[in-house]
Design a protein around this motif. Structure first.
Motif, mmCIF file in Angstrom:
data_model
loop_
_atom_site.group_PDB
_atom_site.id
_atom_site.type_symbol
_atom_site.label_atom_id
_atom_site.label_comp_id
_atom_site.label_asym_id
_atom_site.label_seq_id
_atom_site.Cartn_x
_atom_site.Cartn_y
_atom_site.Cartn_z
ATOM 1 N N ASP A 155 -35.357 76.374 126.793
ATOM 2 C CA ASP A 155 -36.757 75.933 126.736
ATOM 3 C C ASP A 155 -37.689 77.027 126.219
ATOM 4 O O ASP A 155 -38.883 77.028 126.511
ATOM 5 N N SER A 156 -37.161 77.967 125.450
ATOM 6 C CA SER A 156 -37.988 79.020 124.864
ATOM 7 C C SER A 156 -38.225 78.741 123.389
ATOM 8 O O SER A 156 -37.570 77.889 122.777
ATOM 9 N N ALA A 157 -39.155 79.483 122.803
ATOM 10 C CA ALA A 157 -39.448 79.329 121.380
ATOM 11 C C ALA A 157 -38.234 79.681 120.538
ATOM 12 O O ALA A 157 -38.041 79.134 119.445
ATOM 13 N N GLY A 158 -37.381 80.599 121.031
ATOM 14 C CA GLY A 158 -36.181 80.970 120.285
ATOM 15 C C GLY A 158 -35.226 79.808 120.106
ATOM 16 O O GLY A 158 -34.541 79.715 119.083
ATOM 17 N N ARG A 159 -35.160 78.906 121.113
ATOM 18 C CA ARG A 159 -34.320 77.711 120.983
ATOM 19 C C ARG A 159 -35.000 76.657 120.113
ATOM 20 O O ARG A 159 -34.337 75.837 119.472
ATOM 21 N N LEU A 160 -36.323 76.675 120.095
ATOM 22 C CA LEU A 160 -37.080 75.633 119.410
ATOM 23 C C LEU A 160 -37.236 75.891 117.914
ATOM 24 O O LEU A 160 -37.365 74.962 117.120
ATOM 25 N N MET A 161 -37.221 77.153 117.529
ATOM 26 C CA MET A 161 -37.537 77.519 116.147
ATOM 27 C C MET A 161 -36.409 77.163 115.193
ATOM 28 O O MET A 161 -35.257 76.973 115.585
ATOM 29 N N GLN A 162 -36.748 77.074 113.905
ATOM 30 C CA GLN A 162 -35.740 77.012 112.862
ATOM 31 C C GLN A 162 -35.803 78.314 112.066
ATOM 32 O O GLN A 162 -36.866 78.888 111.847
ATOM 33 N N ARG A 163 -34.630 78.798 111.680
ATOM 34 C CA ARG A 163 -34.546 80.133 111.082
ATOM 35 C C ARG A 163 -34.836 80.126 109.586
ATOM 36 O O ARG A 163 -35.187 81.159 109.011
ATOM 37 N N HIS A 164 -34.661 78.988 108.931
ATOM 38 C CA HIS A 164 -34.933 78.926 107.502
ATOM 39 C C HIS A 164 -36.440 78.835 107.264
ATOM 40 O O HIS A 164 -37.104 77.949 107.815
ATOM 41 N N LEU A 165 -36.973 79.737 106.464
ATOM 42 C CA LEU A 165 -38.403 79.774 106.166
ATOM 43 C C LEU A 165 -38.615 80.465 104.831
ATOM 44 O O LEU A 165 -37.673 80.964 104.218
ATOM 45 N N VAL A 166 -39.862 80.487 104.393
ATOM 46 C CA VAL A 166 -40.209 81.159 103.139
ATOM 47 C C VAL A 166 -41.088 82.347 103.478
ATOM 48 O O VAL A 166 -42.179 82.181 104.040
ATOM 49 N N ALA A 167 -40.613 83.558 103.148
ATOM 50 C CA ALA A 167 -41.369 84.784 103.403
ATOM 51 C C ALA A 167 -41.387 85.637 102.134
ATOM 52 O O ALA A 167 -40.344 85.817 101.499
ATOM 53 N N VAL A 168 -42.560 86.140 101.792
ATOM 54 C CA VAL A 168 -42.714 86.946 100.568
ATOM 55 C C VAL A 168 -43.579 88.160 100.879
ATOM 56 O O VAL A 168 -44.366 88.140 101.836
ATOM 57 N N PRO A 169 -43.457 89.220 100.085
ATOM 58 C CA PRO A 169 -44.322 90.402 100.275
ATOM 59 C C PRO A 169 -45.718 90.148 99.704
ATOM 60 O O PRO A 169 -45.895 89.298 98.820
ATOM 61 N N PRO A 170 -46.718 90.889 100.143
ATOM 62 C CA PRO A 170 -48.098 90.640 99.705
ATOM 63 C C PRO A 170 -48.367 91.003 98.246
ATOM 64 O O PRO A 170 -49.316 90.486 97.643
ATOM 65 N N PHE A 171 -47.524 91.868 97.657
ATOM 66 C CA PHE A 171 -47.780 92.296 96.279
ATOM 67 C C PHE A 171 -47.231 91.323 95.240
ATOM 68 O O PHE A 171 -47.471 91.478 94.044
ATOM 69 N N TRP A 172 -46.470 90.316 95.670
ATOM 70 C CA TRP A 172 -46.026 89.296 94.720
ATOM 71 C C TRP A 172 -47.229 88.495 94.239
ATOM 72 O O TRP A 172 -48.229 88.340 94.958
ATOM 73 N N ASP A 173 -47.089 87.943 93.037
ATOM 74 C CA ASP A 173 -48.135 87.041 92.577
ATOM 75 C C ASP A 173 -47.671 85.597 92.750
ATOM 76 O O ASP A 173 -46.528 85.325 93.133
#
Length: 460
Positions: free
Chosen positions: A145-163
């Protein structure tokens, strides 16, 4: 055609699980006509197939799963009620389950695995690719019943210097992105989230635009060990669509989305209603008689003990009741009105505690309000039932006693309806579980004692 008939026809068009359709499927199962069964099931959405399985008897469910075999859509498993899901999983080959899990979002895969025993989990995980197996094993290590069980690991993450152009090209070419997502997370070199960019903003910006120029720096971060009820409260409070989940080092490890939170809210509300009714263990419509009776017995036994306590109070005044039979006729009115009033206050208090609307800062104000409500309703019902009782038994003093007992019990109901849930909450006991028994006992005991006690003083 009446409005009711039109509404019923519209509902049948929207809901494919009409009685006629369900009967068609069962008849095909009885004939062993696998082709007909598959033709009927093929156009259905996973949620509808899951509902169909929930409606069936155990033997019919087994026959349907065996006929569908590998054609059973993986998404169906995550839509099933817990008891039915375990039953269906037991009918499937571990290899087929492993393949189904590989096609699911990680949060749905964890949901399926978490209720299996250790051996069952390992048997399925051993047949999955190493990287996906490691991700699921890590998720299962988080508290239930924690956020770790609820979350999905696939996501989109990029650095701030990308355009924007680089980001769009990355999303087009990457193979391990989620099927659905609503925003892009911006991370620093240590993979700590520093902002978010909604998809619509990416699509409406020029390709040379830096991500750092269009990102939102204000964000809601959720730790992996946060209870899912608290996660749901944050989503409701801040109107979130998705939120980053971070580990103990503040690194981004997953994302929680609003579709998961809708399920959490529904499940928690259902759990509170069930617990307030004295049903401690989760039940499903398809559960057996033996299992259902066993689940309900313990709390009914507690209720029996409290009922005996109320009877003991009545026994103290047996001589008074023998002298005036009208008391036996009228005393259930005082107790039941107090019980109903206490349940009303308790329901509001329990729900307010669950949603954090009630706490130390406003507890006194809430208690004062409920006390005044109890006094006002007590006086109104005292006048009403006192007049009825006096006229019914041609005894004005009996009406006065009845009215006075009503006021006392309505006030006690208001006070106990808030103090009992708050006391249980302070002791880290779920107030939805035990509040009703204690509140009902208090109103019964006080109601009988006040009515019979006043009668013994004023009427005998």
């Amino acid at each position: 055609m009446s409005e009711t008939a039109v509404a019923r026809q519209s509902e049948e068009r929207d809901d494919p699980l009409t009685p006629q359709f369900v009967r068609q499927v069962i008849d095909a199962l009885d004939r062993g006509d696998g082709d007909q069964v598959r033709n009927l099931i093929a156009p259905m959405r996973p949620a509808d197939i899951a509902e169909l399985l929930d409606l069936m008897r155990t033997d019919e469910r087994r026959a349907l799963v065996e006929m569908l075999g590998p054609e059973l859509k993986p998404e169906v498993l995550s839509e099933l009620e817990e008891g039915v899901r375990d039953e269906v999983i037991a009918l499937l080959d571990p290899g087929d389950i492993a393949q189904a899990l590989a096609e699911m979002d990680s949060d749905d895969a964890v949901y399926l695995l978490e209720d299996l025993d250790q051996q069952g989990q390992q048997e399925i995980l051993s047949q999955m690719p190493a990287d996906e197996r490691a991700a699921l094993e890590r998720a299962l290590e988080y508290p239930e019943d924690s956020a770790g069980r609820l979350m999905q690991r696939h996501l989109v993450a990029v650095p701030p210097f990308w355009d924007v152009g680089h980001t769009i090209d990355y999303m087009r070419e990457a193979e391990d992105l989620p099927d659905e997502f609503y925003e892009i997370f911006v991370v620093d070199p240590a993979y700590r989230p520093i902002g978010t960019v909604p998809l619509y903003r990416v699509m409406r910006s020029k390709r040379p635009t830096k991500i750092s120029d269009i990102m939102n720096t204000e964000q809601t971060l959720i730790r992996v060990d946060t209870d899912r009820e608290e996660v749901a409260r944050l989503f409701e409070k801040y109107d979130l669509i998705s939120a980053a989940v971070i580990d103990e080092n503040d690194r981004l490890v997953g994302v929680t989305t609003v579709d998961d939170i809708v399920e959490v809210i529904s499940e928690e509300a259902t759990e509170d209603i069930r617990l307030m009714g004295g049903i401690v263990n989760e039940e499903a419509v398809g559960d057996s008689v033996a299992l259902t009776a066993r689940n309900r017995f313990s709390w009914l036994f507690v209720n029996l003990l409290t009922a005996i306590l109320a009877s003991v109070v009545i026994g103290l005044f047996d001589a008074t009741i023998e002298q005036m039979v009208a008391l036996a006729v009228l005393m259930p009115i005082v107790a039941s009105m107090g019980g109903n009033a206490g349940t009303q206050t308790m329901t509001v208090a329990v729900r307010s505690l669950a949603t954090r609307e009630l706490g130390p800062l406003n507890a006194l104000r809430f208690m004062r309000r409920e006390l005044m409500v109890g006094v006002v309703n007590g006086i109104l019902f005292a006048l009403l039932i006192g007049a009825v009782g006096g006229v019914w038994f041609q005894d004005a003093m009996l009406g006065v006693v009845l009215g006075a007992a009503m006021i006392v019990n309505m006030v006690v109901a208001a006070v106990s309806g808030i103090l009992v849930p708050m006391a249980l909450d302070r002791m880290n006991i779920d107030p939805a579980v035990a509040s009703s028994v204690f509140v009902t006992t208090m109103t019964d005991v006080v109601g009988f004692f006040a009515f019979l006690g006043l009668a013994a003083i004023w009427l005998m």
